[in-house]
Write a protein that holds these residues in place. Structure first.
Motif, PDB file in Angstrom:
ATOM      1  N   GLN A 352      53.172 -25.484  78.983  1.00  0.00           N
ATOM      2  CA  GLN A 352      52.187 -25.654  77.909  1.00  0.00           C
ATOM      3  C   GLN A 352      51.834 -27.135  77.789  1.00  0.00           C
ATOM      4  O   GLN A 352      52.716 -27.978  77.606  1.00  0.00           O
ATOM      5  CB  GLN A 352      52.732 -25.168  76.565  1.00  0.00           C
ATOM      6  CG  GLN A 352      51.755 -25.390  75.409  1.00  0.00           C
ATOM      7  CD  GLN A 352      52.406 -25.355  74.041  1.00  0.00           C
ATOM      8  OE1 GLN A 352      51.852 -25.834  73.049  1.00  0.00           O
ATOM      9  NE2 GLN A 352      53.609 -24.798  73.957  1.00  0.00           N
ATOM     10  N   TYR A 354      50.142 -29.827  75.458  1.00  0.00           N
ATOM     11  CA  TYR A 354      49.834 -29.875  74.027  1.00  0.00           C
ATOM     12  C   TYR A 354      49.557 -31.297  73.559  1.00  0.00           C
ATOM     13  O   TYR A 354      49.804 -32.277  74.282  1.00  0.00           O
ATOM     14  CB  TYR A 354      51.000 -29.288  73.222  1.00  0.00           C
ATOM     15  CG  TYR A 354      52.221 -30.190  73.158  1.00  0.00           C
ATOM     16  CD1 TYR A 354      52.422 -31.036  72.073  1.00  0.00           C
ATOM     17  CD2 TYR A 354      53.157 -30.209  74.191  1.00  0.00           C
ATOM     18  CE1 TYR A 354      53.534 -31.868  72.013  1.00  0.00           C
ATOM     19  CE2 TYR A 354      54.271 -31.026  74.134  1.00  0.00           C
ATOM     20  CZ  TYR A 354      54.452 -31.859  73.041  1.00  0.00           C
ATOM     21  OH  TYR A 354      55.541 -32.697  72.992  1.00  0.00           O
ATOM     22  N   CYS A 361      48.597 -26.089  68.300  1.00  0.00           N
ATOM     23  CA  CYS A 361      49.874 -26.229  69.020  1.00  0.00           C
ATOM     24  C   CYS A 361      51.045 -26.034  68.059  1.00  0.00           C
ATOM     25  O   CYS A 361      52.046 -25.379  68.397  1.00  0.00           O
ATOM     26  CB  CYS A 361      49.970 -27.602  69.685  1.00  0.00           C
ATOM     27  SG  CYS A 361      48.604 -27.983  70.814  1.00  0.00           S
ATOM     28  N   TYR A 368      56.204 -19.745  70.830  1.00  0.00           N
ATOM     29  CA  TYR A 368      56.542 -20.240  72.167  1.00  0.00           C
ATOM     30  C   TYR A 368      58.061 -20.410  72.302  1.00  0.00           C
ATOM     31  O   TYR A 368      58.643 -20.112  73.348  1.00  0.00           O
ATOM     32  CB  TYR A 368      55.821 -21.566  72.408  1.00  0.00           C
ATOM     33  CG  TYR A 368      55.670 -21.946  73.867  1.00  0.00           C
ATOM     34  CD1 TYR A 368      54.831 -21.233  74.720  1.00  0.00           C
ATOM     35  CD2 TYR A 368      56.358 -23.031  74.392  1.00  0.00           C
ATOM     36  CE1 TYR A 368      54.682 -21.581  76.049  1.00  0.00           C
ATOM     37  CE2 TYR A 368      56.218 -23.400  75.724  1.00  0.00           C
ATOM     38  CZ  TYR A 368      55.375 -22.671  76.542  1.00  0.00           C
ATOM     39  OH  TYR A 368      55.230 -23.015  77.862  1.00  0.00           O
ATOM     40  N   LYS A 385      57.062 -27.440  78.185  1.00  0.00           N
ATOM     41  CA  LYS A 385      55.882 -28.008  77.520  1.00  0.00           C
ATOM     42  C   LYS A 385      55.787 -29.490  77.853  1.00  0.00           C
ATOM     43  O   LYS A 385      56.799 -30.141  78.138  1.00  0.00           O
ATOM     44  CB  LYS A 385      55.951 -27.813  76.007  1.00  0.00           C
ATOM     45  CG  LYS A 385      57.111 -28.550  75.330  1.00  0.00           C
ATOM     46  CD  LYS A 385      57.089 -28.343  73.818  1.00  0.00           C
ATOM     47  CE  LYS A 385      58.211 -29.132  73.122  1.00  0.00           C
ATOM     48  NZ  LYS A 385      58.170 -28.953  71.652  1.00  0.00           N
ATOM     49  N   ILE A 405      47.760 -23.529  78.634  1.00  0.00           N
ATOM     50  CA  ILE A 405      48.999 -23.010  79.230  1.00  0.00           C
ATOM     51  C   ILE A 405      48.732 -22.507  80.643  1.00  0.00           C
ATOM     52  O   ILE A 405      47.735 -21.821  80.897  1.00  0.00           O
ATOM     53  CB  ILE A 405      49.579 -21.869  78.362  1.00  0.00           C
ATOM     54  CG1 ILE A 405      49.870 -22.396  76.954  1.00  0.00           C
ATOM     55  CG2 ILE A 405      50.830 -21.279  78.998  1.00  0.00           C
ATOM     56  CD1 ILE A 405      50.211 -21.320  75.952  1.00  0.00           C
TER      57      ILE A 405
END
Length: 449
Positions: A352, A354, A361, A368, A385, A405
């Protein structure tokens, strides 16, 4: 007239508005700038095919003439719209006309023809009508005006800007091929910039289609052309030895690109105040910086180029520090660890991208984390992430908004799969189950799946 179709709630419109107002003030009496609120005049906006905001269109004689695809800064709008005024190509009748036209901040393209009934002239004028937003055109029906440049027959002359005149290349380039709109466009594209152009905010995208070295310093061609050319000449002297090797050279005003240099190369506002800061940015997005001081004899630049062509340079990567502890279910990835984690050939990896300030997010975070917990019993999959604001996003990952993502499958790391599904746990689990290269082991809360 330049018309901006906008919506009052649009953030991009609010950002553009003050620049648009400044440009309107500078263009007063030359080009009129107007705006239409599409929330109040939806029928008008629909009639002109406006589907996003802001949309800018150029009108001529009351008709929708062309979309505006120029810069969004006040100076960029001013320069772009100034080129819309007057004829597509200026008719030069005397040597004085020619000298006045070429003595300009920008390059000049001049067609030299044997008479006003020349078929080549009509084709040149068609090209000028299509390309006037990008380049300055003029023509003459008197072959004698080309004699000072060795011209004895019909041709097109490209005059590079006088401010960029130098001893390393010709200031005038002659086009003698068969004249078509396409051939003239290619000629201009291939010869306009020369060995070392002045990169600006407006032309950077056109220059960066190739691998590009740029020297950033206190450059100002409006007020100090001689001083600006001091370092440019040194770049050209060294760069001329590497012509034809696939690398283009340029110079730029450091102040115009300060935020970019800070974001992309970690350059502080006080770094390299006097000497140029030199970078190479390839068309694939690889970045390199010259760590040695730019010496006036050019030797440091030459060493930098030798190392670049020999493949000895280490790419510059903007990265947060490698986390000391990384034991949470969602593994934190930084640019320096991206290859080790996401490109691990023995793992399927969900990554991910962000932004720390992104509300979407933050909303996704508990879901997540729940996903990572559910998949924690499977050693072949990693949920991770990366802060895409403070780390360089690798090639192959298109991140335009947050969160974005991707799934990097085992054995196919060069073909990441973008996740486009819902934001619930069951949506992620179905996606991962479909894409993994092995039989997925997971713990779904309440045995949802």
């Amino acid at each position: 007239m330049l018309v901006m179709f906008y919506a009052p709630w649009c953030g991009h419109c609010k950002k553009l508005a003050p620049e648009f107002e400044k440009a309107a003030t500078r263009l007063k009496g030359t080009v009129q700038l107007s705006k239409v609120d599409c929330t109040a005049h939806s029928e008008t906006c629909g009639r002109f095919g406006v589907s996003g905001y802001p949309t800018l269109k150029i009108f001529r004689n009351g008709r929708d003439s062309a979309p505006y695809d120029g810069p969004r800064s006040a100076d960029g709008i001013y320069q772009y719209m100034k080129k819309q005024t007057g004829p597509d190509s200026v008719h030069l009748k005397t040597e004085e006309d020619l000298q006045t036209f070429i003595n300009h901040y920008d390059a000049s393209i001049i067609g030299v023809f044997s008479g006003t009934d020349s078929s080549h002239l009509s084709e040149f004028l068609r090209a000028a009508a299509l390309l006037r937003e990008q380049f300055r055109f003029a023509h003459t029906a008197d072959l004698n005006l080309g004699k000072n440049y060795g011209v004895t027959s019909e041709c097109v002359l490209l005059f590079r800007p006088p401010r960029l005149s130098n001893k390393f290349e010709e200031s005038v380039v002659v086009f003698t091929d068969y004249l078509t709109i396409g051939s003239l466009r290619r000629f201009i594209r291939d010869h306009l910039y020369g060995l070392c152009p002045h990169m600006t905010v407006e032309n950077r995208d056109r220059l960066r289609v190739r691998d590009l070295l740029t020297a950033y310093y206190d450059l100002d061609y409006h007020h100090n052309a001689r001083g600006s050319n001091y370092w440019r000449n040194r770049v050209m002297k060294v760069g001329s030895n590497y012509a034809g090797r696939g690398l283009m050279f340029s110079v730029a005003n450091k102040k115009d690109f300060l935020s970019e240099l800070e974001d992309d190369f970690g350059l502080g506002t006080s770094d390299g105040e006097e000497l140029p800061f030199v970078t190479i940015r390839t068309k694939l997005g690889h970045k390199y910086t010259m760590r040695e001081e730019f010496t006036r004899d050019g030797q440091s630049l030459q060493r930098f180029l030798e190392d670049y062509f020999a493949g000895r340079l280490k790419r510059y990567v903007k990265s947060e520090p490698v986390p000391e502890k990384n034991s949470a279910a969602v593994q934190v990835v930084v640019a320096e660890t991206f290859d080790d984690v996401v490109n691990d050939p023995d793992k399927d990896v969900l990554i991910q991208f962000y932004s720390p300030s992104c509300p979407h997010c933050k909303k996704l975070e508990p879901v997540y984390r729940e996903l990572a917990d559910a998949l924690s019993s499977d050693p072949s999959i990693v949920v991770s992430k990366m802060n895409a604001v403070d780390n360089d996003v690798p090639l192959g990952y298109d991140v335009q908004g947050y969160p974005t993502i991707y799934f990097a499958p085992m054995g196919k790391k060069d073909e990441p799969i973008r996740y486009e599904g819902g934001r619930e746990l069951k949506d992620f689990l179905k996606f991962v189950k479909r894409e993994v290269s092995h039989s997925l082991r997971f713990r779904a809360p309440n045995d949802e799946l």
